[in-house]
Design an enzyme around this catalytic site. Structure first.
Site, PDB file in Angstrom:
ATOM      1  N   ASP A   8       1.041  -1.071   0.079  1.00 50.43           N
ATOM      2  CA  ASP A   8      -0.034  -0.190   0.130  1.00 50.43           C
ATOM      3  C   ASP A   8       0.794   1.177   0.091  1.00 50.43           C
ATOM      4  O   ASP A   8       0.957   1.871   1.010  1.00 50.43           O
ATOM      5  CB  ASP A   8      -0.870   0.115   1.114  1.00 50.43           C
ATOM      6  CG  ASP A   8      -0.214   0.014   2.745  1.00 50.43           C
ATOM      7  OD1 ASP A   8      -0.806   0.474   3.667  1.00 50.43           O
ATOM      8  OD2 ASP A   8       0.910  -0.518   2.627  1.00 50.43           O
ATOM      9  N   HIS A 241       9.188  -0.167   8.362  1.00 52.73           N
ATOM     10  CA  HIS A 241       8.711  -1.216   8.713  1.00 52.73           C
ATOM     11  C   HIS A 241       8.885  -2.444   7.613  1.00 52.73           C
ATOM     12  O   HIS A 241       9.303  -3.249   7.756  1.00 52.73           O
ATOM     13  CB  HIS A 241       7.107  -1.441   9.168  1.00 52.73           C
ATOM     14  CG  HIS A 241       6.951  -0.135  10.232  1.00 52.73           C
ATOM     15  ND1 HIS A 241       6.879  -0.558  11.472  1.00 52.73           N
ATOM     16  CD2 HIS A 241       6.386   0.902  10.005  1.00 52.73           C
ATOM     17  CE1 HIS A 241       6.420   0.471  12.035  1.00 52.73           C
ATOM     18  NE2 HIS A 241       6.130   1.562  11.365  1.00 52.73           N
TER      19      HIS A 241
HETATM   20  O1  RIB Z   1       2.333  -0.769  10.972  1.00 47.17           O
HETATM   21  C1  RIB Z   1       3.176  -0.567   9.730  1.00 47.17           C
HETATM   22  C2  RIB Z   1       2.680  -0.668   8.356  1.00 47.17           C
HETATM   23  O2  RIB Z   1       1.514   0.140   8.300  1.00 47.17           O
HETATM   24  C3  RIB Z   1       3.588  -0.611   7.409  1.00 47.17           C
HETATM   25  O3  RIB Z   1       3.271  -1.454   6.259  1.00 47.17           O
HETATM   26  C4  RIB Z   1       3.208   0.835   6.789  1.00 47.17           C
HETATM   27  O4  RIB Z   1       3.121   1.033   5.544  1.00 47.17           O
HETATM   28  C5  RIB Z   1       2.015   0.972   6.986  1.00 47.17           C
HETATM   29  O5  RIB Z   1       1.043   0.370   6.004  1.00 47.17           O
HETATM   30 CA    CA Z   2       2.778  -0.851   3.830  1.00 39.22          CA
END
Ligand code: RIB
Ligand code: CA
Length: 311
Positions: A8, A241
């Site tokens: 996303d 992340h």
């Molecule tokens: O919690 C982190 C996630 O949420 C990552 O994938 C960041 O891109 C958001 O989508």
């Molecule tokens: Ca993400």
């Protein structure tokens, strides 16, 4: 290794594509296709962002398919305060030359799994709606993937949407419950380990000194996200992340893992979207299949390898 990415994009998703770019150029990774899903931004916006980033990294022939525009059982929500209204940190980059594929992201997951049985690593770094839909379309899907690596969840760590729920799970708890119980070879990469890899000002300064196209784009896209991080936590830094999930998919030796069934809370007024495991020694988990959960990672290796790939 062949990777099918579901994302996303979103700032850290975009940084993950930039991290993968040199590995794709060298042939170490074959990014077979990309799918997008609601979450940080709407999936049609995310698909154009994936195309923008891939083109700037010199990668033009990777299919990008648009997926689910909303969760299975709650209203859609986006995260523009962290990722910008454009999903790339308010950089509002020009339109990409490429266009999304005709096929939907869930159909692309099913079609590629059937075409490459047992070969693909499904790397999911957004909400799990597309994976849930694909499971409903193709019940034998869990047997068709080599591995499924998911950035999501929080165990001995607070959530980041609520005190209990991590964003990718919170955005579609029903899909996550379906995916985590489907019996495919999952490695879950939760906030417990991604937050440990937080980048600091010194790292950001080393990136800012980079002169290459990828380093400059990464620094540009990151700026808004770093400011949002500073506004909320009072420190200059950022947690990328998704790049950790990609790195562990490619080199699992960077982490340590535990294996047990994981469930998602669907009915808690305050805890909906929480990822739950039972750590009692003789827990009776019934027929819930276990998943691997990353519990420790080599933080220094993550920071150096991410920086090296961007520079
Ligand atoms: O919690 C982190 C996630 O949420 C990552 O994938 C960041 O891109 C958001 O989508
Ligand atoms: Ca993400």
């Amino acid at each position: 290794m062949k990777i099918l990415l579901d994302c996303d994009p979103g700032v850290d998703d975009a940084l993950t594509l930039l991290h993968l770019a040199p590995l794709i150029a060298s042939g170490e990774v074959d990014l077979v296709a990309v799918g997008t899903v609601h979450g940080n931004v709407a999936p049609d916006v995310g698909a154009l962002n994936a195309l923008r980033v891939l083109e700037r990294a010199g990668l033009r022939d990777i299919p990008v398919a648009v997926g689910a525009g909303r969760p299975m059982a709650q209203p859609v929500a986006f995260a523009s305060e962290w990722h910008g209204t454009d999903g790339l940190g308010e950089t509002h980059l020009p339109e990409p030359a490429g266009r999304p594929a005709e096929i939907s992201a869930p159909d692309q997951i099913v079609r590629l799994a059937r075409r490459h049985p047992g070969e693909l690593t499904l790397l999911a770094i957004g909400p799990l709606t597309n994976l849930g839909i694909a499971l409903l379309l193709e019940p034998s899907l869990p047997e068709l993937f080599r591995e499924v690596v998911i950035m999501g969840g929080a165990f001995d760590h607070p959530g980041n949407i609520t005190g209990h729920a991590e964003a990718n799970i919170w955005h579609d708890p029903e899909a996550a419950e379906l995916v985590l119980g489907a019996g495919w070879p999952i490695t879950l990469v939760p906030l417990d380990v991604t937050h440990a890899t937080a980048l600091d000002g010194e790292w950001l300064d080393r990136l800012a000194a980079g002169e290459g196209e990828i380093a400059r784009l990464a620094a540009r896209v990151l700026e808004f996200y770093v400011n949002a991080y500073h506004r909320s936590l009072g420190v200059r830094g950022a947690v990328i992340h998704d790049a950790l999930a990609a790195m562990l998919a490619i080199d699992p030796s960077l982490g340590d893992y535990t294996e047990r069934p994981v469930r998602v809370e669907l009915r808690g007024d305050r805890t909906r979207g929480a990822t739950l495991w039972d750590r009692r020694r003789y827990a009776d988990e019934g027929d819930r299949p276990p998943v691997k959960v990353a519990v420790r990672v080599d933080v220094a290796a993550f920071r150096e390898r991410l920086l090296a790939s961007l520079l």
